[in-house]
Write a protein that holds these residues in place. Structure first.
Motif, short mmCIF file in Angstrom:
data_model
loop_
_atom_site.label_atom_id
_atom_site.label_comp_id
_atom_site.label_asym_id
_atom_site.label_seq_id
_atom_site.Cartn_x
_atom_site.Cartn_y
_atom_site.Cartn_z
N TYR A 291 0.84 -1.19 0.00
CA TYR A 291 0.00 0.00 0.00
C TYR A 291 0.88 1.24 0.00
CZ TYR A 291 -3.17 3.60 1.73
OH TYR A 291 -3.90 4.74 1.89
N ALA A 292 0.52 2.23 -0.81
CA ALA A 292 1.23 3.51 -0.85
C ALA A 292 0.22 4.63 -0.64
CB ALA A 292 1.96 3.69 -2.17
N ILE A 293 0.61 5.64 0.15
CA ILE A 293 -0.25 6.79 0.36
C ILE A 293 -0.23 7.65 -0.89
CG2 ILE A 293 -0.72 8.77 1.86
CD1 ILE A 293 0.95 7.41 4.03
N SER A 294 -1.38 7.93 -1.44
CA SER A 294 -1.44 8.73 -2.66
C SER A 294 -1.10 10.19 -2.37
CB SER A 294 -2.84 8.65 -3.28
OG SER A 294 -3.81 9.17 -2.39
N GLY A 295 -0.66 10.91 -3.40
CA GLY A 295 -0.35 12.33 -3.24
C GLY A 295 1.07 12.55 -2.74
N VAL A 296 1.37 13.81 -2.41
CA VAL A 296 2.71 14.18 -1.97
C VAL A 296 2.62 15.02 -0.70
CG1 VAL A 296 3.70 14.12 -4.28
CG2 VAL A 296 2.70 16.24 -3.44
N VAL A 297 3.73 15.06 0.05
CA VAL A 297 3.81 15.87 1.26
C VAL A 297 3.77 17.35 0.87
CG1 VAL A 297 5.24 16.43 3.26
CG2 VAL A 297 5.17 14.09 2.39
N PRO A 298 3.03 18.19 1.58
CA PRO A 298 2.96 19.61 1.22
C PRO A 298 4.31 20.31 1.36
CG PRO A 298 1.97 19.24 3.37
CD PRO A 298 2.23 17.88 2.78
N THR A 299 4.51 21.31 0.53
CA THR A 299 5.72 22.13 0.64
C THR A 299 5.55 23.08 1.81
OG1 THR A 299 6.05 22.03 -1.75
CG2 THR A 299 7.21 23.77 -0.56
N LEU A 300 6.46 23.00 2.76
CA LEU A 300 6.30 23.76 4.00
C LEU A 300 6.97 25.13 3.88
CD1 LEU A 300 6.84 20.86 6.55
CD2 LEU A 300 4.69 21.85 5.77
N VAL A 301 6.46 25.93 2.97
CA VAL A 301 6.88 27.32 2.83
C VAL A 301 5.80 28.19 3.49
CG1 VAL A 301 7.39 29.20 1.25
CG2 VAL A 301 8.18 26.89 0.73
N GLY A 302 6.18 28.91 4.52
CA GLY A 302 5.19 29.63 5.31
C GLY A 302 4.45 28.66 6.22
N GLU A 303 3.61 29.20 7.08
CA GLU A 303 2.88 28.35 8.02
C GLU A 303 1.59 27.84 7.38
OE1 GLU A 303 2.91 28.74 12.13
OE2 GLU A 303 4.21 30.51 12.16
N LEU A 304 1.27 26.61 7.67
CA LEU A 304 0.07 25.99 7.12
C LEU A 304 -1.18 26.68 7.64
CD1 LEU A 304 1.10 22.25 7.55
CD2 LEU A 304 0.89 23.47 5.37
N GLY A 305 -2.21 26.71 6.80
CA GLY A 305 -3.48 27.26 7.22
C GLY A 305 -4.57 26.22 7.24
N GLU A 306 -4.18 24.95 7.06
CA GLU A 306 -5.13 23.85 7.03
C GLU A 306 -4.42 22.60 7.53
OE1 GLU A 306 -6.12 23.66 2.89
OE2 GLU A 306 -4.39 22.41 2.40
N CYS A 307 -5.16 21.51 7.62
CA CYS A 307 -4.55 20.25 8.02
C CYS A 307 -3.47 19.86 7.01
CB CYS A 307 -5.61 19.15 8.10
SG CYS A 307 -4.93 17.50 8.45
N ALA A 308 -2.30 19.47 7.51
CA ALA A 308 -1.18 19.12 6.63
C ALA A 308 -1.50 17.92 5.75
CB ALA A 308 0.07 18.84 7.47
N PHE A 309 -2.42 17.07 6.20
CA PHE A 309 -2.72 15.83 5.48
C PHE A 309 -3.95 15.97 4.59
CE2 PHE A 309 -3.98 11.16 5.55
CZ PHE A 309 -2.90 10.73 4.80
N ALA A 310 -4.54 17.15 4.53
CA ALA A 310 -5.83 17.32 3.86
C ALA A 310 -5.81 16.89 2.40
CB ALA A 310 -6.28 18.78 3.96
N ASP A 311 -4.74 17.21 1.66
CA ASP A 311 -4.68 16.88 0.24
C ASP A 311 -4.59 15.38 -0.02
OD1 ASP A 311 -4.86 19.48 -0.55
OD2 ASP A 311 -2.70 19.79 -0.82
N ARG A 312 -4.20 14.60 0.98
CA ARG A 312 -4.00 13.16 0.78
C ARG A 312 -5.01 12.32 1.57
NH1 ARG A 312 2.27 12.09 1.96
NH2 ARG A 312 1.98 10.38 0.47
#
Length: 340
Positions: A291-312
């Motif tokens: 099993y592989a987690i789909s998507g990619v880790v977010p680019t941490l430029v600036g502070e996040l404004g949402e859940c870091a895992f939201a896109d995946r």
């Protein structure tokens, strides 16, 4: 006590329902740790955002997450060994109640090796190649204690023997290139424990070792830490290692803490979707693939404004993008997820 959240607002610390009782000051207490690279007036990379981590006296805590989640950088911040260009933007790091942020370098040198120590991933790189193994251990004992040269050498040899190095008196005079990988890691453990630290940080201590040696080294680490009544922070990407050797687990993703709780409970009934996905990645779907987690880790430029895992995350909804979820008590643990 209170800390700033991801938006700079002051909020009460969450109470960790999985933490040991008794009200004792934790050996390690990290709160809202945020670390950045680059100038504040430019596009700053912020690889650690609001880290919360506690290790109680005598406790074995695993810090788990995939590569790039910020585990080793967290350890570097605790030790005051951040790489060039990195700085603590905000937060608190306390060792036995003593604040380490902005502590003088002289004080940090006293604490490193004395009250906190680290085993690095590659002992051949962390041990000095031009000094004998025994000489390096003896030097640490002299710097952080009151032993003379002869006594410190004797203690170094005794430590190597205690770590399972055969013919320790002779092998103490060897250089690290004359040691096998397993022996080098045992020597690194001897050095780390030479001054009986309150906290040992083991950063992927079995990297590069075969499965049999991995188990031996991990069992030795746990045994030696327990015999000294010390605390252990074991950094690993392998949830099976955490379950075998640690009582509690902190799960990290993209520079944030996603879940904290008793290790067995975290493994058997994860409450954060990222923890669930990470556990699935260790299970073979069939004989041909994992099993592989789909998507990619977010680019941490600036502070996040949402859940870091939201896109995946398969459970993500609009509410997951409204703010960064704070760690909050859910049953027997802390979880950073509005769906938990």
């Amino acid at each position: 006590m209170s800390a700033a959240d991801g938006n700079g607002m002051t909020v009460p610390h969450a109470v960790d329902p999985a933490a040991p009782d008794g009200g004792e000051i934790p050996v390690l207490d990290v709160s809202d740790l945020t670390v950045g690279f680059g100038s504040a007036d430019k596009r700053r990379s912020i690889p650690l955002q609001g880290i919360r981590l506690q290790v109680a006296a005598g406790e074995r805590m695993a810090l788990v997450g995939e590569s790039g989640s910020g585990k080793s950088l967290t350890a570097a911040a605790v030790l005051g060994l951040l790489p060039e260009g990195a700085e603590v933007i905000r937060g608190s790091i306390r060792l036995d109640g003593e604040e380490l942020i902005d502590a003088p370098e002289r004080r940090l040198r006293e604490l490193r090796g004395g009250r906190m120590a680290i085993m690095f991933q590659n002992p051949r790189a962390s041990l000095n190649p031009v000094l004998t193994v025994g000489g390096q251990i003896a030097e640490v004992i002299r710097v952080h204690g009151d032993a003379g040269r002869r006594e410190s050498w004797t203690q170094a040899v005794d430590l190597l023997a205690e770590m399972g190095i055969p013919d320790a008196g002779r092998r103490a005079k060897d250089y690290v290139h004359q040691y096998s990988g397993g022996m080098a890691q045992r020597a690194a453990l001897a050095m780390a424990l030479s001054c009986r630290p309150d906290l040992l940080i083991a950063d992927e201590p079995t990297t590069g070792l075969d499965a049999t040696l991995q188990q031996q080294v991990l069992e030795l680490v746990v045994e030696q830490v327990a015999s000294r009544d010390a605390s252990l922070l074991l950094i690993t990407h392998d949830i099976a290692v955490a379950r075998a050797h640690c009582e509690r687990t902190t799960v990290m993703y993209a520079g944030r803490v996603m879940e904290v709780g008793p290790t067995d409970a975290v493994v058997e009934s994860p409450k954060n979707p990222y923890t669930s996905a990470l556990l699935k990645a260790f299970v073979t779907v069939d004989q041909r693939r994992m099993y592989a987690i789909s998507g990619v880790v977010p680019t941490l430029v600036g502070e996040l404004g949402e859940c870091a895992f939201a896109d995946r995350c398969p459970l993500a909804g609009p509410e997951c993008r409204e703010d960064v979820p704070a760690l909050r008590p859910v049953d027997d643990r802390l979880v950073a997820c509005v769906k938990a």
